[in-house]
Design an enzyme around this catalytic site. Structure first.
Site, short mmCIF file in Angstrom:
data_model
loop_
_atom_site.label_atom_id
_atom_site.label_comp_id
_atom_site.label_asym_id
_atom_site.label_seq_id
_atom_site.Cartn_x
_atom_site.Cartn_y
_atom_site.Cartn_z
N HIS A 105 0.84 -1.34 -0.08
CA HIS A 105 -0.01 0.01 0.14
C HIS A 105 0.40 1.11 -0.24
O HIS A 105 1.46 1.18 0.37
CB HIS A 105 -1.00 -0.29 0.82
CG HIS A 105 -1.57 -1.05 1.13
ND1 HIS A 105 -2.17 -1.63 2.70
CD2 HIS A 105 -2.45 -1.84 0.08
CE1 HIS A 105 -3.13 -2.76 1.84
NE2 HIS A 105 -3.65 -2.85 1.20
N GLU A 158 1.23 3.70 2.88
CA GLU A 158 2.44 2.94 4.03
C GLU A 158 3.58 2.37 3.99
O GLU A 158 3.86 2.07 3.37
CB GLU A 158 1.48 1.80 4.78
CG GLU A 158 0.44 1.36 5.02
CD GLU A 158 -1.29 0.57 4.32
OE1 GLU A 158 -0.20 -0.67 4.91
OE2 GLU A 158 -2.08 0.40 4.44
N GLU A 204 2.35 -5.13 10.01
CA GLU A 204 1.77 -3.40 10.83
C GLU A 204 2.34 -3.34 11.66
O GLU A 204 2.47 -3.17 13.18
CB GLU A 204 0.56 -3.79 11.08
CG GLU A 204 -0.65 -4.09 10.59
CD GLU A 204 -1.30 -3.61 8.96
OE1 GLU A 204 -0.44 -2.50 8.50
OE2 GLU A 204 -2.06 -4.55 7.96
N HIS A 244 3.59 -3.36 6.67
CA HIS A 244 2.10 -3.01 5.88
C HIS A 244 1.86 -1.83 7.29
O HIS A 244 3.68 -1.63 8.36
CB HIS A 244 0.99 -3.21 6.61
CG HIS A 244 0.85 -4.04 4.86
ND1 HIS A 244 -0.03 -3.90 3.85
CD2 HIS A 244 1.70 -5.18 4.28
CE1 HIS A 244 -0.08 -4.39 3.45
NE2 HIS A 244 0.66 -5.64 3.69
#
Length: 443
Positions: free
Chosen positions: A83, A86, A281, A190
């Protein structure tokens, strides 16, 4: 003495120190090419394809044999910036590259890691998205998607339901790349939360979705892998550092338990590429200010290194026929954890199975012939930087060539929809049911 030091300095690789800032495409390419030139004996830089706007999707390989696979050396990969908005993972991987090449021959742990592993690092899978973001922003921006406005983490084939979307150049590049290497372990980086998430991201009743989670046959290994990363990141381990977000016990979660998604990359890796992948993440804020980057590097450096080492879990080896020839396309799996796409040996007859310590029975199968069973015991203290080595002699005499060559690949369809009851390992336990019920009652 001064002249000797001068000559020594000229002989050593020189790469400008990597600063803690955001590196756009030209700066990133310059850094990667500089590393590849100055550390040519342990690195190989190549592009696996191009983005919608024609930007290269660069991969830097680090290892003693960076340009080609060597038998017994497992393949590992990190992919970041899927993404585009990110961004922390993108910069962490550039700093990881810098850390690996500058510590080779100095730090025994890094030296042994490079000796025993072929490490593939892709700092950005979505360069167009990154370039589309005008300024740091903690929330959603248009840079999340690629230049055709597709979310790349919803763009892969899905094993649970049809995903009839237009495959994007970046997705196709990854899918083709996975065919060229025997990747064993991976993580994609991410932002927007602080947690290590493991497969499955999608699910059906047979994988436990009725109990708000979706388990793979290797759930014990995936939970271990996620905990390995999270436990070395103090903020991730706390599980509750992002305001207005879910709390994650010990900083880990099953992907489906967090939220289901269709067409995700980690499920695709595990099912169709025989590669265990988790999603990391790394920051509550998707695109934090660059002065925060040193903090993120300090928080994740130990985890990034320790996670790579897990590619040496379990057992590895080759399968040979009675003449000593390596056999490709032979199914090698643990007897009670069959994969819906059977895991097979590569063109060198190699297999790699990530397993925790314990006793297992390996089922070695050639279609049309009786399976060959062999027992292995994975010791509690595994060998440093090497899985247990177990070569297997397939006892069948006679011709196997036509069977092995014609063995078809696993089809790209929703496989779990045709097998409602697949593996006992995916069935939720009573304990899991009670824990899920307890969480529901607390909501």
């Amino acid at each position: 003495m001064d002249f000797a030091l001068l000559w020594l300095g000229l002989l050593l690789p020189l790469v400008a120190a990597l600063d803690f800032g955001y590196h756009h495409q030209e700066e990133m390419e310059a850094f990667l090419k500089d590393v590849a030139q100055n550390y040519s004996s342990i690195t190989h830089l190549h592009s696996i394809g191009k983005s919608v706007k024609g930007r290269h999707l660069w991969v830097l390989v680090v290892g003693r044999s960076p340009k080609e696979h060597r038998i017994g050396i497992p393949e590992f990969k990190y992919v970041a910036n899927m993404h585009g908005d990110e961004t922390v993972g993108r910069e962490l991987l550039l700093h990881l590259i810098d850390y690996l090449v500058t510590n080779d021959g100095k730090d025994p742990e890094i030296t042994n890691l490079i000796n025993s592993t072929r490490i593939h690092i892709m700092p950005t899978m979505n360069p167009d998205g990154f370039e589309a973001v005008r300024k740091p922003d903690c929330f959603y921006t248009n840079g999340r998607e690629n230049n055709n406005f597709y979310d790349l983490n919803r763009n892969f084939p899905d094993a649970f339901e049809f995903n009839n979307v237009s495959r994007q150049p970046e997705t196709v590049a990854i899918m083709e790349w996975l065919k060229t290497e025997t990747f064993v372990l991976s993580a994609n980086l991410h932002g927007g939360a602080l947690v290590a998430s493991y497969p499955f991201d999608n699910g059906v009743a047979a994988t436990g979705s009725s109990y708000s989670r979706s388990l793979t046959p290797d759930d014990d290994v995936f939970e271990y892998l996620a905990n390995t990363y999270a436990s070395r990141n103090l903020n991730m381990r706390k599980g509750d550092q992002c305001k207005n977000k879910m709390n994650f016990p010990n900083g880990v979660t099953n992907g489906y338990s967090w939220y289901p998604l269709k067409g995700g990359m980690q499920d695709y890796n595990y099912i169709w590429a025989q590669c265990f992948e988790i999603t990391l993440e790394l920051s509550c804020c998707k695109y934090p200010r660059e002065e925060k980057l040193p903090f993120f590097w300090d928080s994740n450096k130990a985890s990034l290194i320790e996670y790579i080492k897990q590619v040496h879990l379990g057992v590895k080896g080759q399968v040979f026929d009675y003449k000593g020839n390596p056999l490709p396309n032979v199914i090698v799996e643990v007897q009670d954890r069959r994969h819906i796409c059977p895991y097979k040996t590569n063109k060198f007859g190699e297999y790699y199975l990530l397993l925790l310590p314990g006793s297992y029975t390996l089922n070695v199968t050639v279609p049309g012939h009786e399976p060959h069973l062999t027992k292995v015991i994975i010791p509690k203290k595994s060998q440093d930087f090497s899985a247990l080595k177990k070569d297997i002699l397939f006892p069948l005499r006679g011709k196997l060539d036509s069977i092995l060559v014609s063995n078809p690949p696993c089809p790209m369809i929703p496989l779990y929809s045709t097998l409602p009851s697949h593996s006992a390992a995916t069935k939720p336990s009573l304990f899991l049911f009670l824990v899920t019920l307890f969480h529901i009652l607390l909501k």
